[in-house]
Structure formats: C-alpha cells, structure tokens
Write a protein that holds these residues in place. Structure first.
Motif, short mmCIF file in Angstrom:
data_model
loop_
_atom_site.label_atom_id
_atom_site.label_comp_id
_atom_site.label_asym_id
_atom_site.label_seq_id
_atom_site.Cartn_x
_atom_site.Cartn_y
_atom_site.Cartn_z
N ASP A 244 -9.83 6.37 -21.94
CA ASP A 244 -10.54 5.29 -21.69
C ASP A 244 -10.55 4.78 -20.11
N VAL A 245 -9.58 5.14 -19.20
CA VAL A 245 -9.52 4.54 -17.88
C VAL A 245 -10.48 5.50 -17.09
N LEU A 246 -11.50 4.85 -16.27
CA LEU A 246 -12.29 5.54 -15.40
C LEU A 246 -11.78 5.64 -13.93
N THR A 247 -10.75 4.66 -13.32
CA THR A 247 -10.14 4.78 -12.16
C THR A 247 -8.81 3.95 -12.36
N ALA A 248 -7.83 4.62 -11.68
CA ALA A 248 -6.48 3.95 -11.77
C ALA A 248 -6.29 3.90 -10.15
N THR A 249 -5.92 2.66 -9.90
CA THR A 249 -5.20 2.64 -8.32
C THR A 249 -4.00 1.79 -8.53
N VAL A 250 -2.92 2.81 -7.70
CA VAL A 250 -1.57 2.50 -7.88
C VAL A 250 -0.92 2.22 -6.26
N ILE A 251 -0.20 1.16 -6.18
CA ILE A 251 0.61 1.14 -5.03
C ILE A 251 2.02 1.33 -5.05
N ALA A 252 2.46 2.27 -4.24
CA ALA A 252 3.78 2.90 -4.29
C ALA A 252 4.57 3.03 -2.97
N SER A 270 -5.21 3.45 -21.00
CA SER A 270 -4.81 2.28 -20.41
C SER A 270 -3.49 1.50 -20.92
N ARG A 271 -3.51 1.61 -22.27
CA ARG A 271 -2.20 1.00 -22.61
C ARG A 271 -0.99 1.53 -22.33
N ALA A 272 -1.06 2.92 -22.53
CA ALA A 272 0.57 3.72 -21.99
C ALA A 272 0.46 3.84 -20.56
N GLY A 273 -0.68 3.80 -20.06
CA GLY A 273 -0.76 3.87 -18.38
C GLY A 273 -0.01 2.53 -17.81
N LEU A 274 -0.73 1.36 -18.24
CA LEU A 274 -0.18 0.17 -17.67
C LEU A 274 1.27 -0.17 -18.01
N ALA A 275 1.66 0.39 -19.29
CA ALA A 275 3.11 0.19 -19.41
C ALA A 275 4.11 1.18 -18.64
N TRP A 276 3.37 2.24 -18.31
CA TRP A 276 4.21 3.14 -17.29
C TRP A 276 4.24 2.64 -15.99
N ILE A 277 3.19 1.93 -15.46
CA ILE A 277 3.22 1.19 -14.29
C ILE A 277 4.45 0.02 -14.35
N GLU A 278 4.19 -0.64 -15.45
CA GLU A 278 5.08 -1.60 -15.42
C GLU A 278 6.46 -1.39 -15.49
N SER A 279 6.94 -0.23 -16.10
CA SER A 279 8.14 0.05 -16.05
C SER A 279 9.00 0.53 -14.84
N ASN A 280 7.92 0.95 -13.75
CA ASN A 280 8.56 1.04 -12.68
C ASN A 280 8.58 -0.02 -11.55
N PRO A 281 9.67 -0.65 -11.14
CA PRO A 281 9.39 -1.79 -10.26
C PRO A 281 8.77 -1.47 -8.86
N ALA A 282 8.81 -0.03 -8.60
CA ALA A 282 8.34 0.18 -7.19
C ALA A 282 6.70 0.42 -7.23
N LEU A 283 6.11 0.09 -8.38
CA LEU A 283 4.89 0.41 -8.47
C LEU A 283 4.03 -0.88 -8.87
N LYS A 298 1.45 -6.66 -13.25
CA LYS A 298 1.91 -8.16 -12.96
C LYS A 298 1.90 -8.02 -11.45
N ARG A 299 2.65 -7.04 -10.85
CA ARG A 299 3.13 -7.00 -9.33
C ARG A 299 1.87 -6.81 -8.57
N HIS A 301 -0.43 -8.50 -8.00
CA HIS A 301 -0.93 -9.80 -7.73
C HIS A 301 -0.36 -10.13 -6.25
N GLU A 302 0.65 -9.65 -5.96
CA GLU A 302 1.30 -9.61 -4.76
C GLU A 302 0.57 -9.20 -3.45
N TYR A 303 -0.18 -8.24 -4.05
CA TYR A 303 -0.91 -7.25 -2.59
C TYR A 303 -2.42 -7.78 -2.64
N LEU A 304 -2.96 -8.69 -3.73
CA LEU A 304 -4.36 -9.05 -3.74
C LEU A 304 -4.82 -10.02 -2.52
N TRP A 305 -6.05 -9.72 -1.78
CA TRP A 305 -6.25 -10.79 -0.96
C TRP A 305 -6.92 -11.89 -1.68
#
Length: 306
Positions: A244-252, A270-283, A298-299, A301-305
């Motif tokens: 169900d994800v059209l695009t995924a953008t990740v900061i690493a 979306s559900r498993a993908g977001l959980a995977w991102i959240e499980s890694n504090p570098a992402l 969650k993280r 928001h530290e990068y959003l202008w």
C-alpha cells in the motif's frame, strides 16, 4: 558559493553541488567521469560492463575489480540487514517482469508476456567468494542486479571525494549523500517530491550530514493487462511488490543505507515498514500511501523545515 553540476548517468538525472568560497568548477567537472567508470563496472544494461560479464560467467569463477567487489560486499550486508528483502539476486525476476532493458528503452506494455506467479528469489548462500583474489563464483541460474544499492554507493563515494574540497551534496537519481553542513553552517534543503504532482514538494528536509533516499512505484512502472507493474521486486514472491506504500523516503547515516531502508519500508507495507524504521534509531522516514495518506516516523520531525 554553491557550485552545481547536472548530468545523466546510471539511467538517471544526477546532481552534484560543492560549497566553495569561490566559483571553481574544476573539482565538480570530474564527477561525471567517476560515474561513467562506476557504471561501466556496475551496470546490468551495458553488455560490456563488468557486471554483465560476471552474470554471463555464471558457473565459472570470475575475478572482479575493487569497485564491483566493494559493491557486492555492501549488497551482502544490505541483504542481511534487510532479512533478505533487499538483495542483488533479483535480476531474473526483473527480466521476467519486463524490466529487461534501460527504462527509457522499454517497449510498449503490449509486448510483454502476462506475468505469472514466480518462485521466490533465492538468497546468495550458494555464491562462492575468494577474498584473496577477489574472485566470484555465481552458480548457474543466479544473476545479479545491484540497482539502487549501486546508486547509493556511488552517491556516497562521490560526496566523500568532493568533501576534500568543501561541503558537498550528490543526488544520484534520488539517492542523496551530504558530507556536512554548508560553509555558513546551514543544513542542506532537500525536497520530498509529491508523487501525485512531481512539480511540487510534500515536505522539505534540512539535512546536515548523511543520506536521504526515496523508493517508489510511481516512476519506473508500466501497465500490463490494465495492472500497473513496477521494478521493485519482493524477493519472497519474485514479483513486483504488492504494497500500500507508493513512495518511501528515509533519512539514514549514508545514501546507501537510506536506499536500502526505503526499499524495505516500501516492500513491507505501511504498518510493518513504519515499525521497521522506528526500530532503528539511526533512521527517520515518511511514507506516502496509494490513497495519498502520509505517515511520518517520530524522528523525521527533527528534519522537517518549518
């Protein structure tokens, strides 16, 4: 002063920026030649490339360059970290899906065979490596495509080389590497393109260092039997990922890590993908769903202008 250079490589639009105190393009002008050399080693679309020769040699040992060896090692690491969701062993599945040439040269959809369910993509456990001679043995039936991992690797390498002259940013077809803050201390602004309106940005990220990558079904795709197919293979099925994800953008921490993480998030849904991102504090990441909904980690928001 931000010096910029745009060019084509690896089937994509490339962009390089170098922050120098004066206008001096000499260093930037080297970048296309770096990518040309890497592409000649890593492209599956060039019959004479080193990767094509390796794939053609399946069943016999083949010595490779340091470039190909390094990218293969990074690909193996990515396969382990992604639990097999990102693997270079997808070439045959891509060919069966119709992605058998550079995207700009793809034939009309009517020329493709109807996709049938394919077997899961095999892992690389049967491949044999000799580190002392940088020799690779691919078993018959296993062929490699480095895809986005190669672009991420190249973006990281180019940025590292440019950083000897000043703060640098390299965008290799959506895989972006940043060496450090601009000379004035500012972060680099990086837009997240709206997949429904490519001329607009959904968000702007402010990145001081590291990598950003977007993986999506919105660009490299084709219609077949009234169904959109795309180039991101789910190794578990050997088919274009059903997600169900059209695009995924990740900061690493690097462009290559961001590329891998974005692909994992997209394939996982979306559900498993977001959980995977959240499980890694570098992402940190943002997912855009097929229905237009946006999901933020969650993280991020530290990068959003704002």
């Amino acid at each position: 002063m931000i010096n910029k250079l745009e060019f084509k490589a690896m089937g994509c639009h490339m962009f390089a920026a170098l922050d120098l105190l004066q206008e001096q393009l000499t260093e930037l002008e080297q970048v296309p030649s770096w990518f040309e050399a890497w592409e000649q080693s890593l492209s599956r679309f060039r019959e004479t490339s080193e990767l094509s020769q390796l794939n053609d040699s399946a069943g016999t040992p083949f010595p490779v360059s340091e470039t190909l060896w390094d990218v293969l090692q990074e690909s193996l690491t990515s396969e382990r970290r992604s639990l097999g969701l990102v693997t270079p062993a997808v070439l045959d599945a891509l060919m069966l899906a119709g992605y058998d040439r550079s995207f700009k040269d793809l034939m009309p959809a009517s020329s493709y065979l109807t996709l049938q369910h394919q077997a899961p993509v095999g892992l690389l456990s049967e491949m044999q490596l000799d580190i002392s001679t940088r020799t690779i043995y691919l078993p018959s039936g296993l062929h490699l495509d480095f895809g986005g991992v190669a672009k991420g690797w190249a973006a990281d390498q180019a940025t590292r080389k440019l950083s000897a002259f000043g703060p640098a940013l390299v965008n290799a077809g959506g895989d972006i590497a940043v060496s450090g803050p601009q000379s004035n201390g500012d972060a680099w602004p990086i837009g997240i393109t709206d997949p429904f309106d490519p001329e607009s940005n959904l968000e702007v990220l402010m990145i001081e260092q590291g990598g950003v990558a977007t993986s999506g079904k919105d660009y490299r795709r084709w219609q077949q039997d009234s169904v959109w197919q795309h180039h991101i293979i789910d190794p578990r099925t050997g088919m274009p990922a059903q997600t169900d994800v059209l695009t995924a953008t990740v900061i690493a921490p690097s462009a290559m890590e961001a590329e891998v993480a974005a692909k994992v998030a997209l394939i996982s849904g979306s559900r498993a993908g977001l959980a995977w991102i959240e499980s890694n504090p570098a992402l940190a990441g943002m997912l855009v769903l097929e229905d237009g909904q946006r999901i933020y980690s969650k993280r991020i928001h530290e990068y959003l202008w704002s």
